[in-house]
Design a protein around this motif. Structure first.
Motif, PDB file in Angstrom:
ATOM      1  N   TRP A  25     -75.593 -32.479 -76.377  1.00  0.00           N
ATOM      2  CA  TRP A  25     -75.933 -33.391 -75.274  1.00  0.00           C
ATOM      3  C   TRP A  25     -75.624 -32.727 -73.934  1.00  0.00           C
ATOM      4  CZ3 TRP A  25     -74.977 -39.320 -76.046  1.00  0.00           C
ATOM      5  CH2 TRP A  25     -75.507 -40.038 -74.984  1.00  0.00           C
ATOM      6  N   PHE A  26     -74.464 -32.112 -73.835  1.00  0.00           N
ATOM      7  CA  PHE A  26     -74.052 -31.418 -72.612  1.00  0.00           C
ATOM      8  C   PHE A  26     -75.006 -30.270 -72.302  1.00  0.00           C
ATOM      9  CE2 PHE A  26     -71.276 -28.059 -70.688  1.00  0.00           C
ATOM     10  CZ  PHE A  26     -71.067 -28.681 -69.467  1.00  0.00           C
ATOM     11  N   GLY A  27     -75.273 -29.452 -73.294  1.00  0.00           N
ATOM     12  CA  GLY A  27     -76.144 -28.297 -73.089  1.00  0.00           C
ATOM     13  C   GLY A  27     -77.574 -28.672 -72.767  1.00  0.00           C
ATOM     14  N   TRP A  28     -77.998 -29.850 -73.235  1.00  0.00           N
ATOM     15  CA  TRP A  28     -79.382 -30.277 -73.033  1.00  0.00           C
ATOM     16  C   TRP A  28     -79.705 -30.496 -71.559  1.00  0.00           C
ATOM     17  CZ3 TRP A  28     -80.657 -31.461 -78.406  1.00  0.00           C
ATOM     18  CH2 TRP A  28     -82.038 -31.403 -78.673  1.00  0.00           C
ATOM     19  N   PHE A  29     -78.705 -30.713 -70.733  1.00  0.00           N
ATOM     20  CA  PHE A  29     -78.967 -30.819 -69.293  1.00  0.00           C
ATOM     21  C   PHE A  29     -79.497 -29.494 -68.753  1.00  0.00           C
ATOM     22  CE2 PHE A  29     -75.546 -34.176 -69.643  1.00  0.00           C
ATOM     23  CZ  PHE A  29     -76.418 -35.237 -69.464  1.00  0.00           C
ATOM     24  N   GLY A  30     -78.972 -28.388 -69.273  1.00  0.00           N
ATOM     25  CA  GLY A  30     -79.527 -27.088 -68.904  1.00  0.00           C
ATOM     26  C   GLY A  30     -80.886 -26.869 -69.509  1.00  0.00           C
ATOM     27  N   PHE A  31     -81.058 -27.317 -70.729  1.00  0.00           N
ATOM     28  CA  PHE A  31     -82.316 -27.181 -71.455  1.00  0.00           C
ATOM     29  C   PHE A  31     -83.457 -27.836 -70.680  1.00  0.00           C
ATOM     30  CE2 PHE A  31     -85.107 -27.736 -75.173  1.00  0.00           C
ATOM     31  CZ  PHE A  31     -84.800 -26.628 -75.950  1.00  0.00           C
ATOM     32  N   ASN A  32     -83.261 -29.094 -70.287  1.00  0.00           N
ATOM     33  CA  ASN A  32     -84.328 -29.863 -69.638  1.00  0.00           C
ATOM     34  C   ASN A  32     -84.317 -29.727 -68.113  1.00  0.00           C
ATOM     35  OD1 ASN A  32     -85.097 -30.676 -72.168  1.00  0.00           O
ATOM     36  ND2 ASN A  32     -84.511 -32.809 -71.926  1.00  0.00           N
ATOM     37  N   ALA A  33     -83.176 -30.017 -67.486  1.00  0.00           N
ATOM     38  CA  ALA A  33     -83.132 -29.919 -66.026  1.00  0.00           C
ATOM     39  C   ALA A  33     -83.310 -28.482 -65.566  1.00  0.00           C
ATOM     40  CB  ALA A  33     -81.813 -30.498 -65.507  1.00  0.00           C
ATOM     41  N   GLY A  34     -82.823 -27.535 -66.353  1.00  0.00           N
ATOM     42  CA  GLY A  34     -83.021 -26.129 -66.008  1.00  0.00           C
ATOM     43  C   GLY A  34     -84.479 -25.716 -66.035  1.00  0.00           C
ATOM     44  N   SER A  35     -85.294 -26.431 -66.823  1.00  0.00           N
ATOM     45  CA  SER A  35     -86.708 -26.089 -66.936  1.00  0.00           C
ATOM     46  C   SER A  35     -87.502 -26.423 -65.673  1.00  0.00           C
ATOM     47  CB  SER A  35     -87.321 -26.801 -68.153  1.00  0.00           C
ATOM     48  OG  SER A  35     -86.794 -26.255 -69.346  1.00  0.00           O
ATOM     49  N   ALA A  36     -86.882 -27.100 -64.719  1.00  0.00           N
ATOM     50  CA  ALA A  36     -87.508 -27.252 -63.406  1.00  0.00           C
ATOM     51  C   ALA A  36     -87.581 -25.899 -62.703  1.00  0.00           C
ATOM     52  CB  ALA A  36     -86.732 -28.242 -62.557  1.00  0.00           C
ATOM     53  N   LEU A  37     -86.698 -24.981 -63.107  1.00  0.00           N
ATOM     54  CA  LEU A  37     -86.635 -23.611 -62.588  1.00  0.00           C
ATOM     55  C   LEU A  37     -86.262 -23.547 -61.104  1.00  0.00           C
ATOM     56  CD1 LEU A  37     -89.758 -22.096 -64.404  1.00  0.00           C
ATOM     57  CD2 LEU A  37     -87.352 -22.028 -65.123  1.00  0.00           C
ATOM     58  N   ARG A  38     -85.833 -24.653 -60.569  1.00  0.00           N
ATOM     59  CA  ARG A  38     -85.347 -24.725 -59.200  1.00  0.00           C
ATOM     60  C   ARG A  38     -84.223 -25.768 -59.119  1.00  0.00           C
ATOM     61  NH1 ARG A  38     -88.985 -22.838 -55.041  1.00  0.00           N
ATOM     62  NH2 ARG A  38     -90.968 -22.104 -55.911  1.00  0.00           N
ATOM     63  N   ALA A  39     -83.366 -25.630 -58.139  1.00  0.00           N
ATOM     64  CA  ALA A  39     -82.340 -26.644 -57.878  1.00  0.00           C
ATOM     65  C   ALA A  39     -82.924 -27.644 -56.897  1.00  0.00           C
ATOM     66  CB  ALA A  39     -81.082 -25.980 -57.316  1.00  0.00           C
ATOM     67  N   ASP A  40     -83.694 -28.599 -57.429  1.00  0.00           N
ATOM     68  CA  ASP A  40     -84.425 -29.511 -56.552  1.00  0.00           C
ATOM     69  C   ASP A  40     -84.486 -30.914 -57.148  1.00  0.00           C
ATOM     70  OD1 ASP A  40     -86.218 -29.241 -58.628  1.00  0.00           O
ATOM     71  OD2 ASP A  40     -87.821 -28.323 -57.439  1.00  0.00           O
ATOM     72  N   GLY A  41     -85.303 -31.771 -56.555  1.00  0.00           N
ATOM     73  CA  GLY A  41     -85.419 -33.146 -57.016  1.00  0.00           C
ATOM     74  C   GLY A  41     -85.973 -33.267 -58.411  1.00  0.00           C
ATOM     75  N   LEU A  42     -86.875 -32.359 -58.812  1.00  0.00           N
ATOM     76  CA  LEU A  42     -87.427 -32.418 -60.160  1.00  0.00           C
ATOM     77  C   LEU A  42     -86.344 -32.139 -61.197  1.00  0.00           C
ATOM     78  CD1 LEU A  42     -89.967 -32.821 -61.861  1.00  0.00           C
ATOM     79  CD2 LEU A  42     -90.421 -30.362 -61.648  1.00  0.00           C
ATOM     80  N   ALA A  43     -85.441 -31.210 -60.893  1.00  0.00           N
ATOM     81  CA  ALA A  43     -84.312 -30.953 -61.790  1.00  0.00           C
ATOM     82  C   ALA A  43     -83.438 -32.198 -61.912  1.00  0.00           C
ATOM     83  CB  ALA A  43     -83.484 -29.776 -61.273  1.00  0.00           C
ATOM     84  N   ALA A  44     -83.230 -32.899 -60.799  1.00  0.00           N
ATOM     85  CA  ALA A  44     -82.437 -34.132 -60.840  1.00  0.00           C
ATOM     86  C   ALA A  44     -83.122 -35.189 -61.697  1.00  0.00           C
ATOM     87  CB  ALA A  44     -82.227 -34.661 -59.421  1.00  0.00           C
ATOM     88  N   ASN A  45     -84.435 -35.306 -61.577  1.00  0.00           N
ATOM     89  CA  ASN A  45     -85.172 -36.272 -62.392  1.00  0.00           C
ATOM     90  C   ASN A  45     -85.042 -35.931 -63.871  1.00  0.00           C
ATOM     91  OD1 ASN A  45     -87.488 -38.513 -62.226  1.00  0.00           O
ATOM     92  ND2 ASN A  45     -88.019 -37.072 -63.850  1.00  0.00           N
ATOM     93  N   ALA A  46     -85.199 -34.651 -64.202  1.00  0.00           N
ATOM     94  CA  ALA A  46     -85.095 -34.239 -65.603  1.00  0.00           C
ATOM     95  C   ALA A  46     -83.687 -34.468 -66.144  1.00  0.00           C
ATOM     96  CB  ALA A  46     -85.479 -32.765 -65.738  1.00  0.00           C
ATOM     97  N   PHE A  47     -82.687 -34.275 -65.306  1.00  0.00           N
ATOM     98  CA  PHE A  47     -81.294 -34.534 -65.698  1.00  0.00           C
ATOM     99  C   PHE A  47     -81.112 -36.008 -66.060  1.00  0.00           C
ATOM    100  CE2 PHE A  47     -76.919 -32.799 -65.321  1.00  0.00           C
ATOM    101  CZ  PHE A  47     -76.196 -33.960 -65.504  1.00  0.00           C
ATOM    102  N   VAL A  48     -81.602 -36.887 -65.193  1.00  0.00           N
ATOM    103  CA  VAL A  48     -81.418 -38.328 -65.407  1.00  0.00           C
ATOM    104  C   VAL A  48     -82.234 -38.816 -66.609  1.00  0.00           C
ATOM    105  CG1 VAL A  48     -81.772 -40.618 -64.401  1.00  0.00           C
ATOM    106  CG2 VAL A  48     -80.839 -38.768 -63.000  1.00  0.00           C
ATOM    107  N   THR A  49     -83.470 -38.380 -66.737  1.00  0.00           N
ATOM    108  CA  THR A  49     -84.294 -38.815 -67.876  1.00  0.00           C
ATOM    109  C   THR A  49     -83.712 -38.312 -69.197  1.00  0.00           C
ATOM    110  OG1 THR A  49     -85.789 -36.913 -67.546  1.00  0.00           O
ATOM    111  CG2 THR A  49     -86.441 -39.027 -66.567  1.00  0.00           C
TER     112      THR A  49
END
Length: 411
Positions: free
Chosen positions: A211-235
């Motif tokens: 579960w912890f690592g999955w934040f990198g898996f999904n939010a990291g796939s935004a490939l930027r430190a931006d709002g899309l990464a935040a959305n992927a983190f929350v979803t």
């Protein structure tokens, strides 16, 4: 292209988080097998960290993300990491060093190969697993990764959306796991003999790391430190939470709530949100997580109790079915309001995306099953795929590795 330091830090952290998922998977799988096979199960995940890391540098990254050849496979322009350095790529993750993007993608390849082992634990020959893993990464993972994520890949050109690996990781691994489990046959004593988990706290710890690592898996796939990464983190968190709670409720209706059910539901929610994390809203993620728990729960019952398939740790029911449901969810819930580079799904007025997602599911699933079956047959007639009866009875920890996880007698 210039390097953005925040993006670079985020990709490197995300790569480390995804790497941690493979030891987490080892604990998750290892706790669910019988005590005589716990170390061999750990070994299957950890050997992927070594084997796939090396193959990825030698040629895997190039075949996946190299210059396109007919929409099917990448070229050899990145072989041995030639032309992959500290400068950004002009095509992929253009604000970070290409080495960082390469490392991030390596962690995806590693855990995808490791996921398959959960279907065949307690009976697969270790040498056979190593040969199969090398061949599978080369002939299944790399082509599919190029189809979906590579520049010029035919599914990418079709417009298929897969944010973080619903097809590349979960359908690919889940369907392949089912094919290999069917080819190997059932464990001795299945289903008449009780095969209870040896250490549920290890399962819970492993699930927590996943579960912890999955934040990198999904939010990291935004490939930027931006709002899309935040959305992927929350979803990601929302779907996992919905999956965990819903699975608990279902198991409570039938018998009683179990921690094993809660963590399995969480993983189902995580697998299912993976392709959709960067295209859907948090409320849609909640619906996706609830659907994941319900669908995966009943698929697990169908496969094991009705059809008698011995997918040991339910890789197909959780990851394969979860990946399929997640890819379809993109076609239903995706919205340009979340990701302007995506598409609108069915409930936002476009049914075309759902058709594209369905095509990807069929093609990836059929390809993965067919090639996995052929590779399994090849390994079976060369180094062998299944251990002997006496080795299986003693347990693979002792018979294959000469190690014992716990003191006292093995059962």
């Amino acid at each position: 292209m210039s390097i953005n330091q925040a993006d670079t830090v985020w990709i490197l952290i995300s790569a480390a988080l995804v790497m941690l998922m493979t030891p987490g998977l080892a604990l998750f799988y290892g706790g669910m097998v019988r005590r005589k096979n716990i170390l061999s199960t750990f070994m299957m995940s950890f050997v992927c960290l070594g084997l796939v890391s090396l193959l990825w540098i030698l040629y895997g990254y190039s075949l996946s993300f190299g210059a396109d050849h007919g929409g099917f496979i990448g070229g050899l322009n990145f072989i041995g990491l030639k032309n992959v350095g500290q400068d950004p790529s002009s095509v992929y993750a253009t604000t970070v060093p290409q080495l960082a993007f390469m490392a991030f993608q390596a962690m995806f390849a590693i855990i995808t190969v490791a996921l398959i082992s959960g279907a065949v634990v307690e009976r697969i020959k270790f040498s056979g697993l190593i040969l199969f893993s090398a061949l599978w990464m080369t002939l299944v993972y790399c082509p599919v990764a190029h189809w979906v994520w590579g520049s010029g890949g035919w599914l990418a050109k079709l417009g298929v959306l897969d944010f973080a690996g619903g097809s590349v990781v979960h359908i690919n691994a889940g369907v392949s796991a089912l094919a290999l489990a069917l080819l190997l046959g059932k464990r001795r004593g299945f289903p008449a003999e009780a095969m209870e988990p040896n250490n549920i706290p290890l399962v819970v710890l492993g699930a927590g790391l996943l579960w912890f690592g999955w934040f990198g898996f999904n939010a990291g796939s935004a490939l930027r430190a931006d709002g899309l990464a935040a959305n992927a983190f929350v979803t990601t968190n929302t779907s996992a939470a919905a999956g965990a709670f819903t699975w608990m409720v279902i198991s409570w209706i039938y018998r009683r709530p179990t921690i094993l059910g809660v963590v399995t539901g969480a993983v189902a929610g995580l697998a299912t949100i993976t392709p959709a994390a960067g295209y859907v809203s948090p409320l849609a993620a909640m619906a996706i997580g609830i659907a994941a728990a319900i669908v995966c729960y009943y698929c697990m019952l169908l496969l094991k109790t009705k059809l008698g398939f011995d997918d040991s740790l339910d890789v197909f029911a959780v990851h394969g079915i979860g990946g399929i449901l997640g890819m379809l969810s993109v076609g239903v819930f995706a919205t340009l309001a979340v990701n302007p580079a995506g598409a609108n799904g069915l409930i936002f007025g476009s049914g075309a995306q759902l058709l594209k997602q369905f095509i990807a599911i069929l093609c990836v699933g059929a390809y993965a099953f067919t090639v996995t079956w052929l590779l399994g047959k090849l390994v079976s007639v060369t180094v062998g795929l299944r251990v002997g009866q006496s080795e299986e009875s003693v347990g693979l920890d002792i018979s294959k590795h000469g190690e014992r996880a716990y003191g006292g007698l093995l059962r």
